[in-house]
Design an enzyme around this catalytic site. Structure first.
Site, mmCIF file in Angstrom:
data_model
loop_
_atom_site.group_PDB
_atom_site.id
_atom_site.type_symbol
_atom_site.label_atom_id
_atom_site.label_comp_id
_atom_site.label_asym_id
_atom_site.label_seq_id
_atom_site.Cartn_x
_atom_site.Cartn_y
_atom_site.Cartn_z
ATOM 1 N N ASP A 60 -7.509 2.942 -3.918
ATOM 2 C CA ASP A 60 -8.830 3.191 -3.308
ATOM 3 C C ASP A 60 -8.691 3.762 -1.894
ATOM 4 O O ASP A 60 -9.651 4.281 -1.338
ATOM 5 C CB ASP A 60 -9.676 1.908 -3.288
ATOM 6 C CG ASP A 60 -9.047 0.748 -2.528
ATOM 7 O OD1 ASP A 60 -7.925 0.899 -1.996
ATOM 8 O OD2 ASP A 60 -9.685 -0.325 -2.457
ATOM 9 N N GLU A 61 -7.473 3.668 -1.318
ATOM 10 C CA GLU A 61 -7.304 4.117 0.082
ATOM 11 C C GLU A 61 -7.510 5.622 0.233
ATOM 12 O O GLU A 61 -7.706 6.105 1.347
ATOM 13 C CB GLU A 61 -5.923 3.716 0.607
ATOM 14 C CG GLU A 61 -5.722 2.223 0.589
ATOM 15 C CD GLU A 61 -4.651 1.724 1.544
ATOM 16 O OE1 GLU A 61 -4.191 2.485 2.410
ATOM 17 O OE2 GLU A 61 -4.286 0.557 1.409
ATOM 18 N N PHE B 71 3.775 4.433 -11.756
ATOM 19 C CA PHE B 71 3.585 3.467 -10.670
ATOM 20 C C PHE B 71 4.459 3.811 -9.466
ATOM 21 O O PHE B 71 4.222 3.312 -8.363
ATOM 22 C CB PHE B 71 4.017 2.052 -11.108
ATOM 23 C CG PHE B 71 3.163 1.411 -12.149
ATOM 24 C CD1 PHE B 71 2.024 0.707 -11.792
ATOM 25 C CD2 PHE B 71 3.496 1.478 -13.492
ATOM 26 C CE1 PHE B 71 1.230 0.084 -12.749
ATOM 27 C CE2 PHE B 71 2.723 0.866 -14.452
ATOM 28 C CZ PHE B 71 1.585 0.163 -14.085
ATOM 29 N N TYR C 282 0.406 7.122 4.113
ATOM 30 C CA TYR C 282 0.464 6.603 2.731
ATOM 31 C C TYR C 282 -0.703 7.134 1.900
ATOM 32 O O TYR C 282 -0.515 7.734 0.838
ATOM 33 C CB TYR C 282 0.461 5.061 2.736
ATOM 34 C CG TYR C 282 0.101 4.470 1.391
ATOM 35 C CD1 TYR C 282 0.953 4.613 0.294
ATOM 36 C CD2 TYR C 282 -1.115 3.797 1.190
ATOM 37 C CE1 TYR C 282 0.608 4.086 -0.954
ATOM 38 C CE2 TYR C 282 -1.464 3.279 -0.043
ATOM 39 C CZ TYR C 282 -0.605 3.423 -1.117
ATOM 40 O OH TYR C 282 -0.942 2.922 -2.352
HETATM 41 P P1 NAD Z 1 5.849 -1.467 -4.819
HETATM 42 O O1 NAD Z 1 6.210 -0.879 -3.497
HETATM 43 O O2 NAD Z 1 5.914 -2.947 -4.992
HETATM 44 O O3 NAD Z 1 6.776 -0.848 -5.961
HETATM 45 C C1 NAD Z 1 7.078 0.514 -6.022
HETATM 46 C C2 NAD Z 1 8.232 0.700 -6.992
HETATM 47 O O4 NAD Z 1 8.520 2.099 -7.078
HETATM 48 C C3 NAD Z 1 9.510 0.011 -6.561
HETATM 49 O O5 NAD Z 1 10.101 -0.652 -7.652
HETATM 50 C C4 NAD Z 1 10.395 1.156 -6.090
HETATM 51 O O6 NAD Z 1 11.776 0.904 -6.253
HETATM 52 C C5 NAD Z 1 9.908 2.286 -6.978
HETATM 53 N N1 NAD Z 1 10.162 3.609 -6.399
HETATM 54 C C6 NAD Z 1 9.932 4.010 -5.120
HETATM 55 N N2 NAD Z 1 10.291 5.288 -4.969
HETATM 56 C C7 NAD Z 1 10.741 5.717 -6.176
HETATM 57 C C8 NAD Z 1 11.232 6.944 -6.656
HETATM 58 N N3 NAD Z 1 11.346 8.017 -5.854
HETATM 59 N N4 NAD Z 1 11.589 7.041 -7.941
HETATM 60 C C9 NAD Z 1 11.496 5.965 -8.768
HETATM 61 N N5 NAD Z 1 11.048 4.776 -8.369
HETATM 62 C C10 NAD Z 1 10.661 4.645 -7.087
HETATM 63 O O7 NAD Z 1 4.414 -0.907 -5.146
HETATM 64 P P2 NAD Z 1 3.208 -1.594 -5.957
HETATM 65 O O8 NAD Z 1 2.414 -2.399 -5.018
HETATM 66 O O9 NAD Z 1 3.742 -2.203 -7.188
HETATM 67 O O10 NAD Z 1 2.348 -0.296 -6.307
HETATM 68 C C11 NAD Z 1 2.581 0.428 -7.513
HETATM 69 C C12 NAD Z 1 1.634 1.611 -7.572
HETATM 70 O O11 NAD Z 1 0.292 1.151 -7.532
HETATM 71 C C13 NAD Z 1 1.785 2.569 -6.395
HETATM 72 O O12 NAD Z 1 1.632 3.885 -6.884
HETATM 73 C C14 NAD Z 1 0.640 2.206 -5.464
HETATM 74 O O13 NAD Z 1 0.235 3.322 -4.713
HETATM 75 C C15 NAD Z 1 -0.401 1.786 -6.464
HETATM 76 N N6 NAD Z 1 -1.379 0.794 -5.981
HETATM 77 C C16 NAD Z 1 -0.952 -0.360 -5.387
HETATM 78 C C17 NAD Z 1 -1.890 -1.307 -4.996
HETATM 79 C C18 NAD Z 1 -1.497 -2.614 -4.359
HETATM 80 O O14 NAD Z 1 -2.351 -3.358 -3.898
HETATM 81 N N7 NAD Z 1 -0.219 -2.969 -4.312
HETATM 82 C C19 NAD Z 1 -3.273 -1.066 -5.215
HETATM 83 C C20 NAD Z 1 -3.645 0.147 -5.807
HETATM 84 C C21 NAD Z 1 -2.697 1.050 -6.206
HETATM 85 O O1 DAU Z 2 -6.246 -0.842 -1.267
HETATM 86 C C1 DAU Z 2 -5.112 -0.675 -2.051
HETATM 87 C C2 DAU Z 2 -3.886 -0.731 -1.187
HETATM 88 O O2 DAU Z 2 -3.703 -2.095 -0.821
HETATM 89 C C3 DAU Z 2 -2.636 -0.195 -1.873
HETATM 90 O O3 DAU Z 2 -2.815 1.172 -2.129
HETATM 91 C C4 DAU Z 2 -1.403 -0.405 -0.990
HETATM 92 O O4 DAU Z 2 -0.242 0.018 -1.682
HETATM 93 C C5 DAU Z 2 -1.296 -1.868 -0.660
HETATM 94 O O5 DAU Z 2 -0.214 -2.093 0.220
HETATM 95 C C6 DAU Z 2 -2.591 -2.374 -0.021
HETATM 96 O O6 DAU Z 2 -2.760 -1.772 1.296
HETATM 97 P P1 DAU Z 2 -3.274 -2.612 2.552
HETATM 98 O O7 DAU Z 2 -2.841 -1.939 3.774
HETATM 99 O O8 DAU Z 2 -4.715 -2.942 2.414
HETATM 100 O O9 DAU Z 2 -2.432 -3.993 2.272
HETATM 101 P P2 DAU Z 2 -1.678 -4.959 3.301
HETATM 102 O O10 DAU Z 2 -1.317 -6.199 2.539
HETATM 103 O O11 DAU Z 2 -0.603 -4.268 4.044
HETATM 104 O O12 DAU Z 2 -2.818 -5.344 4.329
HETATM 105 C C7 DAU Z 2 -4.025 -5.966 3.902
HETATM 106 C C8 DAU Z 2 -4.920 -6.115 5.135
HETATM 107 O O13 DAU Z 2 -4.311 -7.107 5.999
HETATM 108 C C9 DAU Z 2 -5.036 -4.873 5.967
HETATM 109 O O14 DAU Z 2 -6.328 -4.799 6.509
HETATM 110 C C10 DAU Z 2 -4.014 -5.051 7.088
HETATM 111 C C11 DAU Z 2 -3.999 -6.551 7.281
HETATM 112 N N1 DAU Z 2 -2.701 -7.130 7.694
HETATM 113 C C12 DAU Z 2 -1.577 -6.781 7.002
HETATM 114 C C13 DAU Z 2 -0.336 -7.292 7.377
HETATM 115 C C14 DAU Z 2 0.906 -6.879 6.633
HETATM 116 C C15 DAU Z 2 -2.660 -8.049 8.749
HETATM 117 O O15 DAU Z 2 -3.689 -8.404 9.325
HETATM 118 N N2 DAU Z 2 -1.441 -8.563 9.081
HETATM 119 C C16 DAU Z 2 -0.277 -8.204 8.464
HETATM 120 O O16 DAU Z 2 0.801 -8.702 8.865
#
Ligand code: NAD
Ligand code: DAU
Length: 352
Positions: A134-135, A80, A159
């Site tokens: 999915d990005e 993760f 990213y």
């Molecule tokens: P997050 O930013 O909340 O957490 C990331 C974690 O990784 C943190 O605890 C951070 O301390 C740790 N980390 C960062 N750099 C590191 C390193 N070099 N070594 C060890 N640990 C490290 O992220 P998240 O939203 O929980 O996402 C987790 C994974 O899922 C990511 O790979 C992200 O790309 C993927 N993902 C996230 C989403 C989403 O909507 N949040 C959707 C699809 C996939």
């Molecule tokens: O699709 C999966 C991705 O979803 C993950 O891979 C990423 O780690 C996760 O951060 C998320 O990316 P998004 O860029 O889609 O998430 P975010 O919450 O930053 O933004 C969601 C949508 O809302 C996006 O279209 C940007 C918009 N947005 C975001 C912020 C922070 C706003 O309109 N205002 C804001 O202040």
């Protein structure tokens, strides 16, 4: 038996660790660098639980990885660990290259060395599951079919480009070395422990604080939302039964424009924590400058994981969003702690 979870103090990783240990007694070694996004408070309920071993460290640290693999002989790895926020990747891509590309490479190298030394039975059982997004597929037009696993890679932000690079490395380690890998590409998660730089938790907390709810551009960009525990279930299912070398798209069948998402959470807040003046929190919605290169639509075709592994999300967006709002309303101390110091600096800079 022990598994290695990297990034298990972040949003999805900590939900996964909690979920895993609620269902299994198999030890989890949790390797996390504890960047601004990592928070051990997410795992406070595991304090004193010998099944959870926390190690603060970097997935880019090859020597540390080598010693952990030698000591615990992991039967599986779930990766993760990542820099995950698109806006931060625009402001400063360096950390994304370090962790998402170089870090994933180091992890693959350590896993390959470990796997190469296992006996035939252990080798057959070993898996490395890479959690991706999915990005990597880029942006969809309004009428285009949702992303299938065969969709071309077209990442648009630093990213997503760094995640795409890591996906390619994972694929290459399978094709070249035979490493038994699995990749999941998931849509937008939401739920408990979501760091409030992301849209949903940011807007919940800003609403309650009487601050603007910042909508980038016209708010018509579409995301496909999945409640975080559904993502955790999908990952467990792929780890257990996914076909080696395959990728599985994971999504919620919940496409929503950002403006509708924020209006929806305002409606829930209006019911659960009404404003003192009884006006709707929607009054706080404020349109701000758009994200550079903003992807207009993500949508996941999750038929493959349903067909092959029988996974479907359990939550609807309505049930998941209500649970999420309730969670933030009930966790004031967690919120207070994550919204201090460095967090305030980021918000001030990003929304100046
Ligand atoms: P997050 O930013 O909340 O957490 C990331 C974690 O990784 C943190 O605890 C951070 O301390 C740790 N980390 C960062 N750099 C590191 C390193 N070099 N070594 C060890 N640990 C490290 O992220 P998240 O939203 O929980 O996402 C987790 C994974 O899922 C990511 O790979 C992200 O790309 C993927 N993902 C996230 C989403 C989403 O909507 N949040 C959707 C699809 C996939
Ligand atoms: O699709 C999966 C991705 O979803 C993950 O891979 C990423 O780690 C996760 O951060 C998320 O990316 P998004 O860029 O889609 O998430 P975010 O919450 O930053 O933004 C969601 C949508 O809302 C996006 O279209 C940007 C918009 N947005 C975001 C912020 C922070 C706003 O309109 N205002 C804001 O202040």
């Amino acid at each position: 038996m022990t598994i290695l979870v990297t990034g298990g103090a972040g949003f999805i990783g900590s939900n996964f660790v909690l979920d895993w240990l609620a269902q299994s007694d198999e030890t989890v070694v949790n390797l996390d660098k504890l960047t601004y996004a990592g928070n051990l408070q997410n795992l406070a309920s595991l304090e004193g639980d010998a099944r959870h071993v926390f190690v603060q460290g970097d997935i880019g640290d090859g020597a540390l990885l080598k010693s952990l693999f030698a000591r615990y002989r992991f039967r599986s790895v779930i990766n993760f660990a990542a820099e995950s926020h698109v806006d931060r990747s625009i402001a400063g891509p360096g950390a994304f290259i370090h962790t998402n590309i170089v870090g994933s490479f180091q992890l693959l190298e350590a896993a390959r060395a470990h796997w190469g030394g296992l006996d035939a039975l252990e080798k057959g059982a070993f898996r490395l599951l890479h959690v991706s997004t999915d990005e990597v597929y880029g942006s969809l037009g309004r009428e285009e079919a949702p992303f299938a696993e065969t969709h071309r890679y077209e990442p648009n932000s630093p990213y997503s480009a760094s995640k795409a690079a890591s996906d390619h490395l994972v694929r290459a380690y399978h094709h070249t070395y035979g490493l038994p890998v699995l990749t999941t590409n998931c849509s937008n998660n939401y739920g408990p422990y979501h760091f409030p730089e992301k849209l949903i938790p940011l807007c919940i907390l800003n609403a309650l604080a009487g601050k603007p709810l910042p909508i980038y551009g016209d708010g018509q960009q579409i995301r496909d939302w999945l409640y975080v525990t559904d993502h955790c279930t999908a990952i467990r299912r792929v780890l257990d039964a996914g076909r080696i070398g395959e990728t599985y798209n994971v999504g919620g069948w919940n496409e929503k424009p950002n403006l509708d998402v924020v209006r929806g959470l305002c409606d829930i807040l209006d019911q659960l924590a009404p404003r003192a003046d009884r006006n709707s929190y929607a009054e706080q919605i404020t349109f701000v400058a758009d994200r550079p290169g903003h992807d207009s639509r993500y949508a996941i075709d999750a038929h493959k994981i349903e067909r092959e592994l029988g996974w479907r999300p359990a939550e609807t967006f309505e049930t998941g969003l209500r649970k999420t709002v309730q969670w933030y309303l009930g966790h004031e101390e967690w919120v207070r702690n994550v919204t201090s110091g460095a967090y305030r600096d980021w918000i001030a800079k990003q929304y100046a």
